[in-house]
Design a protein around this motif. Structure first.
Motif, mmCIF file in Angstrom:
data_model
loop_
_atom_site.group_PDB
_atom_site.id
_atom_site.type_symbol
_atom_site.label_atom_id
_atom_site.label_comp_id
_atom_site.label_asym_id
_atom_site.label_seq_id
_atom_site.Cartn_x
_atom_site.Cartn_y
_atom_site.Cartn_z
ATOM 1 N N ALA A 254 0.867 -1.176 0.000
ATOM 2 C CA ALA A 254 0.000 0.000 0.000
ATOM 3 C C ALA A 254 0.903 1.224 0.000
ATOM 4 O O ALA A 254 1.469 1.586 1.023
ATOM 5 C CB ALA A 254 -0.910 -0.006 1.235
ATOM 6 N N GLY A 255 1.055 1.827 -1.170
ATOM 7 C CA GLY A 255 1.981 2.948 -1.274
ATOM 8 C C GLY A 255 1.613 3.869 -2.406
ATOM 9 O O GLY A 255 0.549 4.480 -2.394
ATOM 10 N N TRP A 256 2.474 3.946 -3.406
ATOM 11 C CA TRP A 256 2.263 4.880 -4.510
ATOM 12 C C TRP A 256 2.839 4.294 -5.780
ATOM 13 O O TRP A 256 3.661 3.376 -5.768
ATOM 14 C CB TRP A 256 2.917 6.219 -4.203
ATOM 15 N N ILE A 257 2.376 4.840 -6.918
ATOM 16 C CA ILE A 257 2.829 4.406 -8.238
ATOM 17 C C ILE A 257 3.643 5.534 -8.847
ATOM 18 O O ILE A 257 3.112 6.604 -9.142
ATOM 19 C CB ILE A 257 1.641 4.049 -9.146
ATOM 20 N N CYS A 258 4.937 5.300 -9.025
ATOM 21 C CA CYS A 258 5.829 6.312 -9.578
ATOM 22 C C CYS A 258 6.497 5.790 -10.847
ATOM 23 O O CYS A 258 6.492 4.596 -11.114
ATOM 24 C CB CYS A 258 6.903 6.695 -8.555
ATOM 25 N N GLY A 259 7.085 6.690 -11.590
ATOM 26 C CA GLY A 259 7.839 6.285 -12.768
ATOM 27 C C GLY A 259 7.619 7.190 -13.963
ATOM 28 O O GLY A 259 8.554 7.495 -14.709
#
Length: 379
Positions: A254-259
């Motif tokens: 459970a976090g974040w989607i980066c890139g």
């Protein structure tokens, strides 16, 4: 091993002056020998970062003008301060972080159902994005459909026809039917099993209990338990979390989607099979252990294509559809960051009407906000 690099000296206009550990404070002072002073000469002589003791004391200090940028003030308290008549406050509430909040699925082939796209979609159907967007973030925000921020500059990567086929909806009944079709049916006790083994998962998060990402994970765990999948959530701090993520020792994050900074190819490249390593080995890329040939092949092609070239959009659309088909990372909502400034002593802060730079003080670009500040003359 002998180079301590203290105090650190770099090429910027400020240098570390001192650290006061008892007050959790560090102080930066303008460097009179700064090489680019003729072109960039910020007005503040000192930049002071410190940790406030409590929210209540921070509110008081802010209203006395002792804090220019509060660290723990939320939108509710900031709005209360403004509505009570305090005029020296700017409330910026438009900035989107480039990383939507999301769930990352460990898709290693050894993970059984978690490696199956149908399971990814079953989990996605248990995510009530509208409720989470309205309740868990620091201010109401909007659900995310794409695995990137809804910047105007990202519109060129969108595709309404593809989205219409893969709309991210909350539908627990559809999730249950999907699990049944996969053979993960519930027993007389309501608990689901697969191939004779009970379904049990752990959601991990780098966010502390009570923080938005942890709350998102808790809500998902609740939904999974309701549907018969035994699920827990646990917070791991710092290096413990990083080690679990890098070594693949997790089920769901459970976090974040980066890139996606410039184009989605930066996101897709991490899903390439050539960057895969088995669980237990440290992964610099493809930490989700994605092993989907179609998505991988498209990501490799995009690595070697100019995003602005003719025909590139068609390739990006294929990759977007492959992403949705497999859904290795599940978007939740856009990350809207409110920021608050005090105008007692300094003006020139970003506003909703003039969001000229990233407003958050933990970004490197914040230096250029400091460079635009002008003293009010009040002392």
């Amino acid at each position: 091993m002998t180079m301590k690099d203290n105090p650190p000296v770099r090429t910027g206009p400020y240098k570390l002056d001192r650290v006061i550990q008892a007050q959790k404070m560090y102080i930066w002072k303008k460097n009179p020998d700064y090489w680019n002073k003729d072109a960039f000469d910020p007005k503040p002589e000192y930049i002071v970062y410190r940790t406030g003791p409590t929210l209540d004391s921070e509110v008081e200090e802010f209203q006395r003008g002792q804090i220019d940028i509060p660290g723990s003030l939320d939108l509710t308290h900031a709005t209360t301060i403004k509505n009570a008549g305090y005029k020296n406050i700017i409330i910026e509430s438009q900035f989107r972080d480039p990383c939507p909040r999301g769930f990352l699925i460990n898709s290693d082939p050894s993970k059984g159902l978690l490696a199956d796209a149908r399971m990814h979609w079953a989990i996605s159907y248990l995510v009530d994005r509208k409720t989470l967007a309205a309740s868990t973030w620091s201010m109401p925000t909007v659900p995310a459909q794409y695995p990137w921020a809804d910047y105007q500059g990202n519109d060129k990567w969108s595709n309404k026809e593809i989205v219409a086929k893969y709309e991210l909806t909350y539908d627990p009944q559809k999730a249950a039917a999907q699990l049944d079709d996969m053979g993960a049916k519930a027993g007389s006790d309501g608990k689901r099993s697969y191939q004779g083994k009970p379904l049990q998962y752990e959601i991990i998060s780098p966010a502390k209990p009570g923080d938005p990402e942890y709350l998102n994970g808790q809500k998902l765990a609740d939904e999974m338990n309701k549907i018969g999948i035994s699920t827990t959530i646990r917070y791991y701090e710092g290096a413990a979390y990083s080690d679990k993520l890098a070594n693949g020792q997790f089920d769901i994050v459970a976090g974040w989607i980066c890139g996606n900074t410039f184009d989605p190819g930066q996101l897709y490249t991490d899903f390439e099979i050539r960057k895969y390593v088995p669980i237990g080995q440290n992964a610099n890329n493809n930490k989700n252990r994605v092993h989907n040939q179609v998505l991988s092949d498209l990501a490799v092609k995009i690595d070697n294509v100019d995003p602005n070239s003719a025909g590139a959009k068609a390739l990006f659309d294929q990759a977007l559809e492959a992403y949705y088909q497999y859904l290795p990372e599940i978007p939740i909502y856009q990350t809207t960051y409110p920021t608050f400034y005090n105008t007692t002593y300094w003006t020139g802060w970003p506003t909703n009407e003039n969001l000229y730079n990233v407003p958050s003080d933990w970004w490197g670009q914040f230096l250029f906000i400091i460079g635009k500040l002008q003293p009010t003359g009040q002392s």
